[in-house]
Design an enzyme around this catalytic site. Structure first.
Site: not given
Ligand code: PLP
Length: 389
Positions: A187
């Protein structure tokens, strides 16, 4: 000169410096390695960055979404509207609360929920909408908030991709009742695993924080002054969803770098836009006017009708040329578990299916420079040249 990734350019990567390493070592040496002073400091820092009232660091964005739904009282029998074109966390958080996900298809041009298709899905059971800002590109929040207001619905923003993004001067994540960010390694910024819930609603924040600490009120000893700091009271069925200081140590420095990360990604994205403008086989994501996207991903749509190969083969060819890519997302209604549970058909959400079959997230991260972007575009063009029908 291309960047250090000489042989292979990944589509995303965590960018960690000596500051993060030193801070983690400092945390380990301090003896306090679970939730504590650094998580508190991280929370303060997120609040200052976003200029918001509450930020609750959590172990993942998945946890954050679940806590948000739970704290907002979403329960069995309730319906929650979202899109199938998302990561499983969005849907699972609804299912953890035994509520029912109701899907609304996306728009082909920016992979976000189509606001014009929301109202037809609202019933007496509908309690909330979870807009997902795909790749940190804002959903049409004016329309979504209007629908929510008129129908008395809660809005939980899945802002997993979106820390630092703005929609008409407002921070994504702070437009609805509550928003959740992800700090997973791919991310926009990372804490290894982690996330944060943000809201300007103090009482909601208090509930979410309590639930993230097993429902235990750790300040109870202050009231019961005869007792020591070992004393706590359990006030609710909570979860062990809080962030640790090891994670927060990374986040403290990532947050300092976030604007620079976004600036570089935006610069690369603009160059991609420009270079793809004369490639009719490639469509680029459309950004809503008056917005600052976070540019978490750079997803393109390949016109597979004009090529001899499909999306999967396209990605393999790119990989063979040293360019990483990925797919965001495999629509939830096409996944075996949800199909079995809800009886979905692949064609139920045609835009999601259409986009899924053509979308590729090509490299975009803050270690890239113009040369890398030019190189990726050249390689994509060369595949198109050789595979054109
Ligand atoms: C990555 C992601 C999540 C969840 O994130 P985590 O920190 O891995 O639990 C939720 N929604 C979207 C759209 C994502 O891409």
């Amino acid at each position: 000169m291309k960047t250090e990734n000489k042989d292979f350019l990944p589509f995303a990567m965590p960018i960690l410096g000596q500051e993060e390493i030193d801070e983690v070592v400092d945390t380990l040496k301090s003896g306090w390695i679970t939730n504590g002073p650094k998580t508190k400091k991280f929370s303060e820092k997120i609040k200052a960055y976003l200029n918001c009232r509450n930020a609750i660091p959590v172990g993942s964005c998945t946890f954050g979404l679940h806590l948000s739904l739970r704290a907002l009282g979403i329960k069995e029998g309730d319906e929650v509207i979202t899109t199938p074109f998302t990561f499983l966390a969005t849907v699972n958080s609804i299912l953890y609360q035994r509520a029912t996900p109701v899907f609304v298809d996306i728009m082909k041009e920016n992979y976000n929920i189509d606001p014009n298709k929301i109202e037809e899905k609202i019933t007496e059971k509908t309690k909330a909408i979870i807009p997902v800002h795909h790749s940190g590109n804002p959903c049409d929040m004016d329309k979504i908030m209007k629908i929510a207001d008129e129908n008395n619905l809660l809005v939980i923003e899945d802002a997993a991709h979106s820390i630092g993004a703005e929609y008409k001067g407002k921070k994504l994540g702070l437009i609805g009742n509550v928003g959740c960010y992800s700090f997973y390694p791919t991310k926009s910024m990372t804490t290894s695993e982690g996330g944060a819930v943000v809201t300007n609603d103090d009482s909601l924040a208090e509930k979410i924080e309590l639930l993230s600490f097993n429902g235990a009120d750790r300040n109870a000893w202050k009231r019961e002054s005869s007792k020591g700091s070992w004393y706590y009271e359990i006030l609710d069925l909570g979860y062990k969803y809080y962030m640790t200081d090891v994670q927060a140590a990374i986040g403290l420095h990532q947050l300092d770098k976030l604007d620079e990360f976004i600036r570089i990604r935006e610069k690369c994205a603009r160059l991609y836009n420009k270079l793809f403008s004369d490639v009719p086989e490639v469509s680029i994501p459309k950004v809503v006017d008056d917005c600052k996207p976070a540019r978490h991903l750079y997803p393109i749509i390949i016109d597979t009708e004009s090529l001899k190969i499909g999306r999967d083969e396209f990605m393999i060819k790119l990989k063979d040329m040293g360019v990483g890519s990925s797919v965001h997302f495999i629509p939830m209604h096409m996944q075996p578990y949800y199909k079995k549970r809800f009886g979905f058909n692949d064609n139920d959400y045609p835009n999601s299916k259409w986009v899924f079959e053509r979308i590729i997230s090509i490299p975009l991260h803050a270690k890239m420079n113009d040369e890398d972007v030019i190189d990726v575009v050249e390689k994509i063009k060369s595949i198109i040249e050789s595979e054109r029908i």
